[in-house]
Design an enzyme around this catalytic site. Structure first.
Site, PDB file in Angstrom:
ATOM      1  N   LYS A 117      16.824  -6.107   1.728  1.00  0.00           N
ATOM      2  CA  LYS A 117      17.198  -5.197   2.808  1.00  0.00           C
ATOM      3  C   LYS A 117      18.621  -5.405   3.327  1.00  0.00           C
ATOM      4  O   LYS A 117      19.288  -4.453   3.730  1.00  0.00           O
ATOM      5  CB  LYS A 117      16.215  -5.328   3.968  1.00  0.00           C
ATOM      6  CG  LYS A 117      14.813  -4.837   3.655  1.00  0.00           C
ATOM      7  CD  LYS A 117      13.905  -4.997   4.869  1.00  0.00           C
ATOM      8  CE  LYS A 117      12.488  -4.558   4.566  1.00  0.00           C
ATOM      9  NZ  LYS A 117      11.609  -4.690   5.743  1.00  0.00           N
TER      10      LYS A 117
ATOM     11  N   GLY B 138      11.007 -15.170  12.481  1.00  0.00           N
ATOM     12  CA  GLY B 138      11.587 -14.439  11.364  1.00  0.00           C
ATOM     13  C   GLY B 138      12.854 -13.734  11.792  1.00  0.00           C
ATOM     14  O   GLY B 138      12.869 -13.021  12.807  1.00  0.00           O
ATOM     15  N   ALA B 139      13.925 -13.956  11.020  1.00  0.00           N
ATOM     16  CA  ALA B 139      15.216 -13.352  11.345  1.00  0.00           C
ATOM     17  C   ALA B 139      15.834 -12.708  10.113  1.00  0.00           C
ATOM     18  O   ALA B 139      17.050 -12.602   9.995  1.00  0.00           O
ATOM     19  CB  ALA B 139      16.159 -14.411  11.923  1.00  0.00           C
TER      20      ALA B 139
ATOM     21  N   ARG C 177      13.956 -21.001   9.870  1.00  0.00           N
ATOM     22  CA  ARG C 177      14.219 -22.353   9.374  1.00  0.00           C
ATOM     23  C   ARG C 177      15.703 -22.627   9.209  1.00  0.00           C
ATOM     24  O   ARG C 177      16.153 -23.761   9.294  1.00  0.00           O
ATOM     25  CB  ARG C 177      13.511 -22.558   8.028  1.00  0.00           C
ATOM     26  CG  ARG C 177      11.996 -22.627   8.125  1.00  0.00           C
ATOM     27  CD  ARG C 177      11.371 -22.765   6.763  1.00  0.00           C
ATOM     28  NE  ARG C 177      11.644 -21.599   5.930  1.00  0.00           N
ATOM     29  CZ  ARG C 177      11.282 -21.472   4.657  1.00  0.00           C
ATOM     30  NH1 ARG C 177      10.658 -22.457   4.057  1.00  0.00           N
ATOM     31  NH2 ARG C 177      11.550 -20.371   3.988  1.00  0.00           N
TER      32      ARG C 177
ATOM     33  N   GLY D 157      15.428  -9.319   7.142  1.00  0.00           N
ATOM     34  CA  GLY D 157      15.634  -7.874   7.245  1.00  0.00           C
ATOM     35  C   GLY D 157      14.721  -7.213   8.257  1.00  0.00           C
ATOM     36  O   GLY D 157      15.159  -6.390   9.075  1.00  0.00           O
TER      37      GLY D 157
ATOM     38  N   ASN E 248      16.108  -0.251   4.903  1.00  0.00           N
ATOM     39  CA  ASN E 248      14.876  -0.168   4.117  1.00  0.00           C
ATOM     40  C   ASN E 248      14.669   1.223   3.521  1.00  0.00           C
ATOM     41  O   ASN E 248      13.690   1.469   2.833  1.00  0.00           O
ATOM     42  CB  ASN E 248      13.654  -0.549   4.973  1.00  0.00           C
ATOM     43  CG  ASN E 248      13.221   0.565   5.904  1.00  0.00           C
ATOM     44  OD1 ASN E 248      14.050   1.345   6.403  1.00  0.00           O
ATOM     45  ND2 ASN E 248      11.929   0.652   6.160  1.00  0.00           N
TER      46      ASN E 248
ATOM     47  N   TYR F 248       0.205  -6.351   6.843  1.00  0.00           N
ATOM     48  CA  TYR F 248      -1.023  -5.562   6.909  1.00  0.00           C
ATOM     49  C   TYR F 248      -1.959  -5.854   5.745  1.00  0.00           C
ATOM     50  O   TYR F 248      -3.069  -5.319   5.683  1.00  0.00           O
ATOM     51  CB  TYR F 248      -0.695  -4.063   6.940  1.00  0.00           C
ATOM     52  CG  TYR F 248       0.111  -3.577   5.758  1.00  0.00           C
ATOM     53  CD1 TYR F 248      -0.494  -3.162   4.584  1.00  0.00           C
ATOM     54  CD2 TYR F 248       1.503  -3.533   5.817  1.00  0.00           C
ATOM     55  CE1 TYR F 248       0.244  -2.725   3.500  1.00  0.00           C
ATOM     56  CE2 TYR F 248       2.252  -3.098   4.744  1.00  0.00           C
ATOM     57  CZ  TYR F 248       1.616  -2.687   3.588  1.00  0.00           C
ATOM     58  OH  TYR F 248       2.368  -2.256   2.514  1.00  0.00           O
TER      59      TYR F 248
ATOM     60  N   ASP G  49      12.011   0.427   9.865  1.00  0.00           N
ATOM     61  CA  ASP G  49      11.091  -0.655  10.237  1.00  0.00           C
ATOM     62  C   ASP G  49      10.974  -0.789  11.754  1.00  0.00           C
ATOM     63  O   ASP G  49       9.872  -0.884  12.310  1.00  0.00           O
ATOM     64  CB  ASP G  49      11.567  -1.994   9.660  1.00  0.00           C
ATOM     65  CG  ASP G  49      11.217  -2.156   8.190  1.00  0.00           C
ATOM     66  OD1 ASP G  49      10.246  -1.510   7.739  1.00  0.00           O
ATOM     67  OD2 ASP G  49      11.906  -2.918   7.498  1.00  0.00           O
TER      68      ASP G  49
ATOM     69  N   PHE H  79       0.829  -1.208   0.000  1.00  0.00           N
ATOM     70  CA  PHE H  79       0.000   0.000   0.000  1.00  0.00           C
ATOM     71  C   PHE H  79       0.868   1.265   0.000  1.00  0.00           C
ATOM     72  O   PHE H  79       0.348   2.371   0.030  1.00  0.00           O
ATOM     73  CB  PHE H  79      -0.877   0.055   1.262  1.00  0.00           C
ATOM     74  CG  PHE H  79      -1.857  -1.066   1.422  1.00  0.00           C
ATOM     75  CD1 PHE H  79      -2.143  -1.945   0.382  1.00  0.00           C
ATOM     76  CD2 PHE H  79      -2.528  -1.247   2.627  1.00  0.00           C
ATOM     77  CE1 PHE H  79      -3.055  -2.986   0.547  1.00  0.00           C
ATOM     78  CE2 PHE H  79      -3.448  -2.276   2.804  1.00  0.00           C
ATOM     79  CZ  PHE H  79      -3.705  -3.148   1.760  1.00  0.00           C
TER      80      PHE H  79
END
Length: 290
Positions: free
Chosen positions: A72, A133-134, A158, A136, A93, A231, A109, A21
């Protein structure tokens, strides 16, 4: 929006971008504030990232660029300098081009996520966080959380990325991060028992991956605050299941709002930005999606 010879471009570089967006939100802000700027999309992975960044460097039309998955971390090697926090993160970013043509990296971020958590009255200091999550986004958000005084941050992925990120953050904030591979289900379950805030920073659940979630619902408990950087859709499978358990849930809309606000401030040299216009634009888009 009228484009002329003096218009300055900002390109968002990453893939996929169909769920973003950002262009509509930022262009609404530019127009309302009278900035002669245009935000556009450049869907690209890391395979030709150097050439793309060089193009931005040498084309006077560009004021800089925004960077998203999967670029990133990769983009850092093509920049001339970074602010201190961005350098610690090893992830950017936001890139601004100076009047001398230098490309300077920032990362908004973590700022966006931290501000949104605070807006929802979520305490960070002395709390236990769990980040799925690891990459960017994980880098930027978790480093901000550590700097804000989080007691412990579990990092899960993972691959070996979680161990690498934990080691990097622990250099600045010794002992705060603990890495757990996503295949180590028992360890994840044990860690979630002591966790206050669960963060999905993995991208699982975003548009095109709606059927996925970062964690099995059975490991969530009502005391968890569940935050998802996604989002679009507004409610991911992770957040939907967290709501069913009774958790407080926060999607990534506020994060994208506040990180975008900070980006515009950087690209314009600190000019006032119409936050209300940006927020309303995001709400309008979500209403249309429904």
């Amino acid at each position: 929006m009228q484009i002329d010879i003096n218009s300055r471009l900002i390109a968002l570089i990453g893939t996929p971008l169909s769920q973003s967006f950002a262009a509509r939100m930022q262009n609404a802000a530019y127009q309302a504030a009278g900035f002669n700027m245009v935000y556009c999309y450049c869907e690209a992975d890391s395979s030709h990232l150097k050439e793309i960044i060089d193009g931005i460097r040498y084309m006077p039309t560009f004021a800089g660029c925004a960077v998203t998955k999967p670029n990133k971390v990769e983009v850092m090697q093509y920049l001339d300098d970074y602010d201190d926090l961005c350098k610690k993160m090893g992830s950017s970013n936001t890139v601004i081009k100076t009047s001398e043509g230098k490309l300077i990296g920032y990362n908004t971020d973590g700022y966006g996520a931290l501000r949104d958590l605070k807006e929802h009255d979520v305490m960070i200091k002395d709390r236990v966080m769990f980040s799925f999550g690891a990459g960017g986004t994980g880098r930027s958000v978790c480093l901000e959380l550590a700097a804000e005084g989080a007691k412990k941050i579990y990092l899960s992925s993972r691959s070996e990325m979680c161990e690498q990120l934990a080691e990097e953050i622990n250099k600045f904030y010794p002992g705060v991060c603990v890495a757990i591979r996503s295949a180590e289900e028992k360890k994840i379950a044990e860690a979630l028992e002591e966790t206050d805030v669960v963060l999905n920073l993995s991208g699982l659940g975003m548009r095109g991956k709606e059927e996925y979630t970062c964690v099995d619902k059975k490991y969530l408990k009502p005391s968890h605050v569940c935050f998802d950087a996604t989002y679009n859709p507004a409610t991911t499978r992770f957040l939907k299941e967290a709501e069913e358990v009774g958790c407080k849930t926060i999607n990534g809309l506020g994060m994208t709002l506040y990180q975008g606000l900070r980006q515009i401030q950087l690209w314009t040299g600190g000019k006032a930005v119409p936050l209300d216009v940006m927020r309303q634009t995001l709400m309008d888009i979500l209403a249309e999606k429904k």
